[in-house]
Motif scaffolding. Structure first.
Motif, PDB file in Angstrom:
ATOM      1  N   GLU A  18       0.958  -1.199   0.111  1.00  0.00           N
ATOM      2  CA  GLU A  18      -0.050  -0.135   0.063  1.00  0.00           C
ATOM      3  C   GLU A  18       0.919   1.163  -0.054  1.00  0.00           C
ATOM      4  O   GLU A  18       0.354   2.422  -0.421  1.00  0.00           O
ATOM      5  CB  GLU A  18      -1.039   0.057   1.170  1.00  0.00           C
ATOM      6  N   SER A  19       2.136   1.114   0.541  1.00  0.00           N
ATOM      7  CA  SER A  19       2.987   2.024   0.255  1.00  0.00           C
ATOM      8  C   SER A  19       3.231   2.839  -0.867  1.00  0.00           C
ATOM      9  O   SER A  19       3.706   3.953  -0.995  1.00  0.00           O
ATOM     10  CB  SER A  19       4.101   1.913   1.299  1.00  0.00           C
ATOM     11  N   PHE A  20       3.149   1.819  -1.903  1.00  0.00           N
ATOM     12  CA  PHE A  20       3.450   2.117  -3.331  1.00  0.00           C
ATOM     13  C   PHE A  20       2.206   2.668  -4.057  1.00  0.00           C
ATOM     14  O   PHE A  20       2.171   2.893  -5.373  1.00  0.00           O
ATOM     15  CB  PHE A  20       3.936   1.129  -4.033  1.00  0.00           C
ATOM     16  N   GLY A  21       1.042   2.813  -3.272  1.00  0.00           N
ATOM     17  CA  GLY A  21      -0.152   2.977  -3.923  1.00  0.00           C
ATOM     18  C   GLY A  21      -1.022   1.805  -4.584  1.00  0.00           C
ATOM     19  O   GLY A  21      -1.992   2.290  -5.192  1.00  0.00           O
ATOM     20  N   PHE A  22      -0.519   0.696  -4.483  1.00  0.00           N
ATOM     21  CA  PHE A  22      -1.158  -0.163  -4.999  1.00  0.00           C
ATOM     22  C   PHE A  22      -2.015  -1.024  -4.272  1.00  0.00           C
ATOM     23  O   PHE A  22      -2.039  -1.151  -2.982  1.00  0.00           O
ATOM     24  CB  PHE A  22      -0.216  -1.457  -5.235  1.00  0.00           C
ATOM     25  N   VAL A  23      -3.574  -0.940  -4.664  1.00  0.00           N
ATOM     26  CA  VAL A  23      -4.876  -1.056  -3.878  1.00  0.00           C
ATOM     27  C   VAL A  23      -5.132  -2.508  -4.256  1.00  0.00           C
ATOM     28  O   VAL A  23      -5.409  -2.947  -5.332  1.00  0.00           O
ATOM     29  CB  VAL A  23      -5.948  -0.360  -3.975  1.00  0.00           C
ATOM     30  N   GLY A 117       8.775  -0.946  -7.568  1.00  0.00           N
ATOM     31  CA  GLY A 117       9.275   0.104  -6.889  1.00  0.00           C
ATOM     32  C   GLY A 117      10.247  -0.652  -5.507  1.00  0.00           C
ATOM     33  O   GLY A 117      10.107  -1.724  -5.335  1.00  0.00           O
ATOM     34  N   GLY A 118      10.923   0.189  -4.929  1.00  0.00           N
ATOM     35  CA  GLY A 118      11.823  -0.197  -3.967  1.00  0.00           C
ATOM     36  C   GLY A 118      13.170  -0.140  -4.566  1.00  0.00           C
ATOM     37  O   GLY A 118      13.778   0.792  -5.077  1.00  0.00           O
ATOM     38  N   ASP A 181      14.119  -3.877  -0.148  1.00  0.00           N
ATOM     39  CA  ASP A 181      12.878  -4.708  -0.631  1.00  0.00           C
ATOM     40  C   ASP A 181      12.424  -4.187  -1.679  1.00  0.00           C
ATOM     41  O   ASP A 181      12.252  -3.120  -2.110  1.00  0.00           O
ATOM     42  CB  ASP A 181      11.990  -4.490   0.575  1.00  0.00           C
ATOM     43  N   VAL A 182      11.798  -5.098  -2.793  1.00  0.00           N
ATOM     44  CA  VAL A 182      11.282  -4.889  -3.932  1.00  0.00           C
ATOM     45  C   VAL A 182      10.150  -5.149  -4.139  1.00  0.00           C
ATOM     46  O   VAL A 182       9.507  -6.262  -3.674  1.00  0.00           O
ATOM     47  CB  VAL A 182      12.177  -5.476  -5.219  1.00  0.00           C
ATOM     48  N   LEU A 183       9.002  -4.077  -4.673  1.00  0.00           N
ATOM     49  CA  LEU A 183       7.737  -4.743  -5.101  1.00  0.00           C
ATOM     50  C   LEU A 183       7.654  -5.261  -6.159  1.00  0.00           C
ATOM     51  O   LEU A 183       8.085  -4.381  -7.372  1.00  0.00           O
ATOM     52  CB  LEU A 183       6.779  -3.439  -4.895  1.00  0.00           C
TER      53      LEU A 183
END
Length: 227
Positions: A18-23, A117-118, A181-183
């Motif tokens: 959620e910190s990357f805006g993925f819902v 991201g990450g 860490d990587v999303l």
């Protein structure tokens, strides 16, 4: 893995996503009681294996060898065989810094692996030979965001946030996060983790779980008890 460990991984993973805006979809937030009340209307979720999926590959050290996955959508094998219909799948994953997703290939699935991201995502590449082992002679050609690139066997491709690679069937790959860490996003053809993961070394795809506390969220592997 202990259920308490899995519960904490899910909580932390959800916050990271959620910190990357993925819902995540609504069913990601259902409690165990909500699942029990909705069983009849969720046959497609069960069929497709959608939802939370945490694995240590049966090795007992998630931080060293493991992967966090959430399957968002997944098509049908019969459509894939027919060549029309729901032929696609999508996952969101977390590859932690220095956490290995072990060397494996897919016989049927083609996939785009995307750094959402990450840190950097490191991907080690080989072809598989006719015996299903590493081909240490043949170069590996892949497309990174449509750009053709060729690697020597065992070379490491590093994807920065926003970059992706297309991996075709029978391309061996292992991956891990670097720097942070990587999303990780995955867009692929129909996914069947029960039969289409060929690991270089025999390991388990789904963990054995010690139930030391109540479930925070159901994993894909928990669905069987509801059906």
């Amino acid at each position: 893995m202990k259920r308490s460990e899995i519960n904490e991984i899910v909580r932390q993973g959800q916050s990271f996503i959620e910190s990357f805006g993925f819902v995540l979809p609504p069913f990601a937030h259902w409690s165990v009681d909500e699942w029990a009340a909705r069983t009849e209307s969720c046959r497609e979720i069960f069929r497709a294996g959608l939802g939370w999926d945490i694995t240590d590959y049966g090795l007992g050290d998630y931080g060293k060898t493991g992967l966090f996955l959430f399957t968002v959508r997944n098509g049908r094998q019969e459509d894939l065989s027919a060549g029309k219909g729901m032929l696609y799948a999508e996952k969101i994953m977390i590859s932690k810094k220095d956490q290995l997703a072990p060397m494996h290939y897919h016989e049927a699935k083609a996939e785009d692996i995307i750094n959402r991201g990450g840190g950097d995502l490191a991907v080690k590449l080989y072809h598989s030979n006719d015996d299903g082992e590493l081909d240490r002679e043949r170069k590996v050609t892949v497309y990174t965001d449509g750009v053709e690139r060729t690697f020597a066997p065992g070379d490491i491709l590093r994807l920065k946030p926003g970059e992706s690679v297309t991996l075709l069937p029978r391309v061996y790959h292992a991956f891990w996060g670097e720097k942070d860490d990587v999303l990780v996003g995955e867009v692929s053809t129909v996914n069947d983790d029960h039969v289409d993961n060929y690991f270089l070394n025999p390991i388990g795809r789904f963990p054995e779980i010690e139930e030391d506390e109540l479930k925070h969220r159901l994993l894909v592997g928990d669905y069987e008890a509801l059906q």
